[in-house]
Design a protein around this motif. Structure first.
Motif, PDB file in Angstrom:
ATOM      1  N   GLY A  41       0.860  -1.187   0.000  1.00 38.49           N
ATOM      2  CA  GLY A  41       0.000   0.000   0.000  1.00 38.49           C
ATOM      3  C   GLY A  41       0.890   1.227   0.000  1.00 38.49           C
ATOM      4  N   ILE A  42       0.307   2.372  -0.213  1.00 40.23           N
ATOM      5  CA  ILE A  42       1.121   3.602  -0.235  1.00 40.23           C
ATOM      6  C   ILE A  42       0.322   4.746   0.387  1.00 40.23           C
ATOM      7  N   GLY A  43       1.009   5.782   0.806  1.00 36.79           N
ATOM      8  CA  GLY A  43       0.328   6.933   1.415  1.00 36.79           C
ATOM      9  C   GLY A  43      -0.408   6.497   2.671  1.00 36.79           C
ATOM     10  N   GLY A  44      -1.674   6.833   2.749  1.00 35.41           N
ATOM     11  CA  GLY A  44      -2.464   6.491   3.926  1.00 35.41           C
ATOM     12  C   GLY A  44      -2.637   4.990   4.119  1.00 35.41           C
ATOM     13  N   SER A  45      -2.396   4.222   3.078  1.00 35.85           N
ATOM     14  CA  SER A  45      -2.533   2.770   3.200  1.00 35.85           C
ATOM     15  C   SER A  45      -1.199   2.116   3.559  1.00 35.85           C
TER      16      SER A  45
ATOM     17  N   VAL B 180      -3.120  -6.483   0.364  1.00 32.19           N
ATOM     18  CA  VAL B 180      -3.173  -5.394  -0.621  1.00 32.19           C
ATOM     19  C   VAL B 180      -4.078  -4.317  -0.025  1.00 32.19           C
ATOM     20  N   ALA B 181      -3.451  -3.215   0.355  1.00 31.77           N
ATOM     21  CA  ALA B 181      -4.174  -2.161   1.083  1.00 31.77           C
ATOM     22  C   ALA B 181      -4.338  -0.954   0.175  1.00 31.77           C
ATOM     23  N   SER B 182      -5.549  -0.702  -0.233  1.00 27.05           N
ATOM     24  CA  SER B 182      -5.791   0.470  -1.090  1.00 27.05           C
ATOM     25  C   SER B 182      -7.256   0.867  -1.002  1.00 27.05           C
ATOM     26  N   LYS B 183      -7.485   2.052  -0.507  1.00 21.52           N
ATOM     27  CA  LYS B 183      -8.868   2.524  -0.375  1.00 21.52           C
ATOM     28  C   LYS B 183      -9.561   2.488  -1.739  1.00 21.52           C
ATOM     29  N   SER B 184      -8.900   3.023  -2.737  1.00 19.92           N
ATOM     30  CA  SER B 184      -9.524   3.119  -4.065  1.00 19.92           C
ATOM     31  C   SER B 184      -9.347   1.841  -4.883  1.00 19.92           C
TER      32      SER B 184
ATOM     33  N   THR C  70      -7.169   1.560  -7.023  1.00 17.36           N
ATOM     34  CA  THR C  70      -6.788   1.990  -8.375  1.00 17.36           C
ATOM     35  C   THR C  70      -5.382   2.584  -8.355  1.00 17.36           C
ATOM     36  N   THR C  71      -4.741   2.616  -7.203  1.00 18.36           N
ATOM     37  CA  THR C  71      -3.443   3.280  -7.093  1.00 18.36           C
ATOM     38  C   THR C  71      -2.360   2.479  -7.818  1.00 18.36           C
ATOM     39  N   GLN C  72      -1.735   3.137  -8.773  1.00 17.56           N
ATOM     40  CA  GLN C  72      -0.812   2.434  -9.672  1.00 17.56           C
ATOM     41  C   GLN C  72       0.288   1.685  -8.903  1.00 17.56           C
TER      42      GLN C  72
ATOM     43  N   GLY D   8     -10.958   9.041   5.432  1.00 12.21           N
ATOM     44  CA  GLY D   8      -9.896   9.554   4.562  1.00 12.21           C
ATOM     45  C   GLY D   8      -8.678   8.650   4.637  1.00 12.21           C
ATOM     46  N   GLY D   9      -7.945   8.520   3.534  1.00 10.21           N
ATOM     47  CA  GLY D   9      -6.775   7.623   3.499  1.00 10.21           C
ATOM     48  C   GLY D   9      -5.817   7.869   4.651  1.00 10.21           C
ATOM     49  N   ARG D  10      -5.488   9.138   4.902  1.00  9.34           N
ATOM     50  CA  ARG D  10      -4.504   9.439   5.946  1.00  9.34           C
ATOM     51  C   ARG D  10      -5.096   9.390   7.343  1.00  9.34           C
ATOM     52  N   TYR D  11      -6.363   9.044   7.429  1.00  9.37           N
ATOM     53  CA  TYR D  11      -7.043   8.895   8.731  1.00  9.37           C
ATOM     54  C   TYR D  11      -7.531   7.452   8.896  1.00  9.37           C
TER      55      TYR D  11
ATOM     56  N   GLN E 239       3.998  13.964   8.099  1.00  7.10           N
ATOM     57  CA  GLN E 239       4.126  14.719   6.843  1.00  7.10           C
ATOM     58  C   GLN E 239       2.879  14.520   5.992  1.00  7.10           C
ATOM     59  N   GLN E 240       2.440  13.275   5.865  1.00  8.49           N
ATOM     60  CA  GLN E 240       1.225  13.074   5.054  1.00  8.49           C
ATOM     61  C   GLN E 240       0.008  13.659   5.754  1.00  8.49           C
ATOM     62  N   LEU E 241      -0.108  13.337   7.059  1.00  9.06           N
ATOM     63  CA  LEU E 241      -1.291  13.793   7.785  1.00  9.06           C
ATOM     64  C   LEU E 241      -1.444  15.319   7.662  1.00  9.06           C
TER      65      LEU E 241
ATOM     66  N   MET F 175       0.647  17.721   5.806  1.00  9.81           N
ATOM     67  CA  MET F 175       0.897  18.425   4.540  1.00  9.81           C
ATOM     68  C   MET F 175      -0.123  18.075   3.465  1.00  9.81           C
ATOM     69  N   GLU F 176      -0.624  16.831   3.482  1.00 12.19           N
ATOM     70  CA  GLU F 176      -1.660  16.492   2.505  1.00 12.19           C
ATOM     71  C   GLU F 176      -3.007  17.085   2.935  1.00 12.19           C
ATOM     72  N   SER F 177      -3.162  17.281   4.237  1.00 14.17           N
ATOM     73  CA  SER F 177      -4.421  17.860   4.720  1.00 14.17           C
ATOM     74  C   SER F 177      -4.447  19.376   4.540  1.00 14.17           C
TER      75      SER F 177
ATOM     76  N   GLY G  99       0.465  15.275 -11.318  1.00 18.49           N
ATOM     77  CA  GLY G  99       1.665  14.475 -11.578  1.00 18.49           C
ATOM     78  C   GLY G  99       1.312  13.045 -11.955  1.00 18.49           C
ATOM     79  N   LYS G 100       0.283  12.498 -11.267  1.00 17.28           N
ATOM     80  CA  LYS G 100      -0.148  11.117 -11.560  1.00 17.28           C
ATOM     81  C   LYS G 100      -0.631  11.019 -13.001  1.00 17.28           C
ATOM     82  N   GLN G 101      -1.451  12.003 -13.418  1.00 11.38           N
ATOM     83  CA  GLN G 101      -2.000  11.988 -14.791  1.00 11.38           C
ATOM     84  C   GLN G 101      -0.883  12.059 -15.817  1.00 11.38           C
TER      85      GLN G 101
HETATM   86  O1  LIG Z   1      -5.428   3.809  -0.469  1.00  8.28           O
HETATM   87  P1  LIG Z   1      -5.267   4.266  -1.865  1.00  8.28           P
HETATM   88  O2  LIG Z   1      -6.577   4.518  -2.560  1.00  8.28           O
HETATM   89  O3  LIG Z   1      -4.396   3.306  -2.650  1.00  8.28           O
HETATM   90  O4  LIG Z   1      -4.516   5.636  -1.837  1.00  8.28           O
HETATM   91  C1  LIG Z   1      -3.207   5.775  -1.392  1.00  8.28           C
HETATM   92  C2  LIG Z   1      -2.814   7.235  -1.386  1.00  8.28           C
HETATM   93  O5  LIG Z   1      -2.999   7.721  -2.704  1.00  8.28           O
HETATM   94  C3  LIG Z   1      -2.747   9.083  -2.949  1.00  8.28           C
HETATM   95  O6  LIG Z   1      -1.387   9.342  -2.886  1.00  8.28           O
HETATM   96  C4  LIG Z   1      -3.453   9.977  -1.974  1.00  8.28           C
HETATM   97  O7  LIG Z   1      -2.946  11.267  -2.094  1.00  8.28           O
HETATM   98  C5  LIG Z   1      -3.288   9.504  -0.557  1.00  8.28           C
HETATM   99  O8  LIG Z   1      -4.116  10.261   0.270  1.00  8.28           O
HETATM  100  C6  LIG Z   1      -3.660   8.057  -0.434  1.00  8.28           C
HETATM  101  O9  LIG Z   1      -3.485   7.667   0.890  1.00  8.28           O
END
Ligand SMILES: O=P(O)(O)OC[C@H]1O[C@H](O)[C@H](O)[C@@H](O)[C@@H]1O
Length: 551
Positions: free
Chosen positions: A151-155, A203-207, A209-211, A266-269, A348-350, A352-354, A511-513
């Motif tokens: 997982g990445i970021g909040g995950s 596999v931890a991902s809220k969406s 869809t995270t590449q 929210g991902g970071r929460y 930093q994520q909690l 700066m992303e907020s 940047g992702k796009q």
């Molecule tokens: O959990 P996901 O949907 O894979 O998202 C993982 C991360 O993706 C992006 O970077 C968002 O900016 C983050 O807030 C999120 O935590």
């Protein structure tokens, strides 16, 4: 709601700042023997000393007025009431529901979500117990030894930080690993030495869809299937944490191996939700509940304590005082506890992303600074790297010092030295050393007056550098839960005052796009698009370098 700078307390603070900007904390301490009790606050297990800040009673009163005028209490109540305060995404923000007290209801669109929360926690508990007891086994019937969270970021950051912090509570058989970066080095170095037959992938991902996460998950799946030569093994080694059931199913993970959460998290929460599965596997479900309980106690403090005695509110207001009036652009987080060395990264994520936003919820561009750059390092390592700049550089860096009174290890002499440093640094930052003091110290060391005068300025410390000190008895799941929730609420209060939406993250999208457009151009699958000359130049040069290596 008006911009923060339009509030009358903001104007009063601007005027008050002119009185305060040259006041040295040395004098504030000398004048007031009660400064310590006056500027300290206890919330559950956490004790905050904020007396080493550039404030007086009047400053605090004005800052509290700012919070009141900005509607912090009403906004806080709206959060807890499940209002759709994430206006750009039209979502409620209800992570406190994930750690609700027994019998407490949290409503989203009139529906109490705590039943779903409890149901998912129960499902997690069954799974966690089975894995920990060795009953949940891999494809060849072997118990799990290694858990790999993909997982990445909040995950990633929350579970990773908590698992490191609570290592003394960890299961003796289970090792937890975290792979976040799409850089294959991360996956490669993690899988090295792991036995596929005793490895469980989360596999931890809220969406979902995270590449980065999907690429890592697909490669991990290939690694596993290559070992077994049988795709059926996937069901025995993969679970998913997500809000996206459809995508999880498409990936090949059955619904019974999926743990759900909701769009109001929210991902970071999200570490309090199913995203915390790696934590629960590592420390057990009972301790995971302790973590939730600590956060719940901080929630109660945040909801009930008066603003002037409210720990997250005070920390938020001090941050605004430095960011917007003293012009400090950063906030250092300095845990004097090696097990919290990932806390700065998590924050930093909690933070700066907020709060890294420039447009208010009403769609106006702000004309004041918002979220600071958060950085830091565990003490004492930071002391030997960047403290020089904090002590004598030209930037004002407010610092949060964090320390437990007791450690979990048996090397108490080490901990005493660590604590001595934890006490010494804020003192040095606050008191400083005048030119006259520096000169007389040099002379006392035997230097000639002339040489002492030459060196005195180099040995001078301006001091007056603000810091908070957060202490607690020991880093337990309860304490850590409270500490994390403290920062969550601090960030919320700041966002509320700046009148920005702390709960979206649209700045990560562009940047992702672009990366998605560039990938086929880089591989040659698509013709080069119209980029700026620098991007095109770099892209073609990288292509040439890659081709030359192959030949
Ligand atoms: O959990 P996901 O949907 O894979 O998202 C993982 C991360 O993706 C992006 O970077 C968002 O900016 C983050 O807030 C999120 O935590």
């Amino acid at each position: 709601m008006a911009k923060a700078s339009a509030l009358s307390a903001w104007h009063q603070l601007s005027a008050h700042f002119e009185d305060m900007r040259h006041v040295h904390m040395r004098h504030l301490f000398a004048e007031d023997p009660d400064r310590f009790p006056r500027f300290t606050v206890q919330a559950g297990d956490l004790f905050l000393d904020y007396s080493k800040n550039r404030l007086t009673e009047s400053t605090r009163n004005l800052l509290v007025s700012l919070a009141r005028e900005a509607g912090v209490r009403e906004k806080r109540d709206a959060l807890f009431a499940g209002s759709r305060i994430n206006v750009t995404e039209d979502r409620a923000v209800l992570h406190p529901a994930l750690r609700h007290a027994p019998g407490e209801a949290y409503l989203v669109d009139g529906e109490d979500v705590t039943r779903d929360v409890d149901g998912e926690l129960e499902k997690m508990a069954v799974f966690v117990d089975a894995v920990r007891q060795g009953q949940w086994t891999g494809y060849t019937g072997k118990p799990v030894h290694n858990v790999v969270n993909l997982g990445i970021g909040g995950s990633d950051l929350g579970p990773r930080m908590v698992c490191q912090a609570l290592r003394p509570y960890g299961h003796e058989r289970l090792k937890v690993h975290f792979v976040s970066n799409v850089d294959g080095t991360h996956l490669q170095t993690t899988l090295e030495g792991l036995d596929p037959e005793t490895t469980l992938f989360i596999v931890a991902s809220k969406s979902f869809t995270t590449q980065e996460t999907l690429v890592n998950a697909a490669s991990a799946r290939r690694w596993l299937v290559d070992h077994y030569g049988d795709h059926a093994a996937v069901a025995h080694h993969f679970v998913a944490l997500s809000t996206n059931t459809e995508a999880v199913r498409e990936f090949g993970i059955a619904t019974q191996n999926m743990f759900a959460f909701w769009d109001w998290v929210g991902g970071r929460y999200s570490l309090w939700s199913a995203i915390g599965l790696s934590i629960a596997l590592f420390i057990g479900m009972e301790r995971f509940h302790d973590l939730l309980h600590g956060a719940q106690r901080m929630d109660r403090h945040f909801r009930q304590a008066p603003l002037a005695g409210n720990m997250p509110v005070i920390m938020a207001l001090l941050g605004i005082w430095y960011t917007d009036f003293f012009g400090a652009g950063t906030q250092a987080v300095l845990p004097y506890d090696q097990s919290l060395s990932l806390l700065p990264r998590y924050l930093q994520q909690l933070d700066m992303e907020s709060n890294g936003k420039r447009v208010t919820v009403d769609g106006e561009v702000v004309e004041y600074s918002t979220g600071p750059i958060v950085w830091g390092e565990a003490g004492t390592d930071g002391q030997h790297a960047f403290y020089q700049l904090i002590h004598q550089g030209t930037h004002l860096v407010p610092c949060d010092f964090i320390a437990p009174a007791r450690s979990h290890h048996g090397w108490d002499d080490h901990h005493q030295i660590l604590l001595a440093n934890f006490l010494a640094q804020p003192e040095a930052l606050m008191v400083g050393r005048t030119v006259a003091e520096a000169q007389s110290q040099l002379e006392a060391q035997g230097l000639a007056a002339e040489r002492a005068a030459e060196l005195a300025l180099h040995k001078t410390f301006p001091g007056n550098i603000p810091s908070n000190a957060l202490i607690f008895e020991q880093l337990t799941p309860v304490t850590l839960g409270a500490l994390i929730a403290l920062y969550e609420h601090k960030v919320f209060v700041q966002g509320a005052i700046w009148n920005i939406n702390s709960f979206d993250q649209m700045g990560v999208e562009l940047g992702k796009q672009l990366a998605k457009t560039i990938l086929p151009e880089l591989t040659g699958a698509a013709p080069l698009q119209d980029h700026d000359a620098s991007t095109t130049g770099l892209l073609t040069r990288l292509q040439r370098l890659r081709a030359s290596k192959r030949s």
